[in-house]
Design a protein around this motif. Sequence first.
Motif, short mmCIF file in Angstrom:
data_model
loop_
_atom_site.label_atom_id
_atom_site.label_comp_id
_atom_site.label_asym_id
_atom_site.label_seq_id
_atom_site.Cartn_x
_atom_site.Cartn_y
_atom_site.Cartn_z
N ILE A 160 0.84 -1.21 0.00
CA ILE A 160 0.00 0.00 0.00
C ILE A 160 0.87 1.25 0.00
O ILE A 160 0.64 2.19 -0.77
CB ILE A 160 -0.94 -0.01 1.22
N ALA A 161 1.88 1.27 0.87
CA ALA A 161 2.78 2.43 0.94
C ALA A 161 3.52 2.63 -0.37
O ALA A 161 3.73 3.78 -0.80
CB ALA A 161 3.77 2.25 2.09
N SER A 162 3.91 1.54 -1.04
CA SER A 162 4.61 1.66 -2.32
C SER A 162 3.70 2.28 -3.38
O SER A 162 4.17 3.06 -4.22
CB SER A 162 5.08 0.28 -2.78
N ILE A 166 4.66 5.59 -5.44
CA ILE A 166 4.64 5.71 -6.90
C ILE A 166 3.83 6.92 -7.33
O ILE A 166 4.20 7.65 -8.27
CB ILE A 166 4.08 4.42 -7.52
N SER A 167 2.72 7.16 -6.63
CA SER A 167 1.92 8.35 -6.92
C SER A 167 2.72 9.63 -6.72
O SER A 167 2.63 10.57 -7.51
CB SER A 167 0.67 8.37 -6.03
N VAL A 168 3.53 9.66 -5.67
CA VAL A 168 4.37 10.82 -5.39
C VAL A 168 5.38 11.05 -6.52
O VAL A 168 5.53 12.16 -7.04
CB VAL A 168 5.11 10.63 -4.05
N PHE A 169 6.08 9.98 -6.92
CA PHE A 169 7.07 10.11 -7.99
C PHE A 169 6.42 10.49 -9.31
O PHE A 169 7.00 11.25 -10.11
CB PHE A 169 7.86 8.81 -8.14
N VAL A 233 1.83 13.27 3.07
CA VAL A 233 1.27 12.07 3.68
C VAL A 233 1.56 10.86 2.81
O VAL A 233 1.98 9.80 3.30
CB VAL A 233 -0.25 12.23 3.90
N GLU A 234 1.38 11.00 1.49
CA GLU A 234 1.67 9.91 0.57
C GLU A 234 3.15 9.55 0.57
O GLU A 234 3.52 8.38 0.47
CB GLU A 234 1.24 10.29 -0.85
N ALA A 235 4.00 10.56 0.67
CA ALA A 235 5.44 10.34 0.60
C ALA A 235 5.99 9.69 1.86
O ALA A 235 6.94 8.90 1.80
CB ALA A 235 6.16 11.66 0.35
N LEU A 236 5.39 9.99 3.02
CA LEU A 236 5.96 9.55 4.29
C LEU A 236 5.29 8.33 4.89
O LEU A 236 5.79 7.79 5.88
CB LEU A 236 5.90 10.71 5.30
N ILE A 237 4.16 7.88 4.33
CA ILE A 237 3.47 6.74 4.92
C ILE A 237 4.35 5.49 4.91
O ILE A 237 4.19 4.60 5.75
CB ILE A 237 2.14 6.47 4.18
#
Length: 303
Positions: A160-162, A166-169, A233-237
């Motif tokens: 899930i975190a990955s 990926i969304s962040v990148f 939040v997406e990057a650090l989860i």
Amino acid sequence: MKRLLHLLWTHLFPLPVVSGLEGALARVFTACIVYYFLPIFSPPTVQPVPVGMAHFVDLTWLGQASSFEIYRQVLIALLVVYASGIALPVVLPVLATAYIALYTLINSQGFTNHSHHILAVVLFSQALAALFYLRPKTGNWLKPSAGLRAWMLVAAQAGIASAYLISVFSKLWNSGFTWLFRSHYIALDMVKTMRQNYYSALDPRYATEPPNVVWMLEHPFWTALLFDLGFFVEALIVLSVGTRKLAMIFGVGTICMHRSINYFMGLEFYQNESMLAVFFVNVPFVVAFLLGQRPMDRLKQTS
């Protein structure tokens, strides 16, 4: 030396202790969520724009009504066995492959539906955990051992975190690494999409901007701040993978992010929110703890 490295690794990155009840609840909740979102009607019998395994395998037979109904029943049966915990090293890879195949055909129609990806990611990640943690003497064939239960939780969290990473990148790459400074322009994209929808079908719902979009247009600073908070939040989860308390904090924060996106943009992420509730907010853990399965002294070992 090998034992020393193992002790060092387990001390630095201790696995969460997952009780039998918590592991069973997590599987039951996941199986119910996957079943709830399974398509009722058969997909198209063509794959004009193949993606993923559709490049190598003809999946159009899944679109035939008779084949799809049998396939759906097989998926449901696999979900029942998965929830029971029996033979997970075999059941999980088959279940994950079958689920991915179905949605590969659905996404091979020239447009992509991302809503079900997170469910596929969880099943695939847990399948990898079941395969790599396969031990002849651990009892994983009849029921998951304590080690496998822990790795299934961590694998689901990591998957899930990955997906969020990926969304962040993707945001950074597609924006030329200026996303954080230009995120408020999303409001303009929303207006553009609404205009296109209106002129395509003359639907009166898209004739004027709703109040939430107007608010974003009038408050670019707060709009950018809102989207940038979600970005972090997406990057650090990923930092909360393998934890309890930190995972719960990020789980609640990410669900709040999705709720705010739903309010401002009308986008639904029910599957993401469900998986976050199960594996980050730790709903199975909380239920098991309330039922007396989890003493406090063991809770401290997993925080």
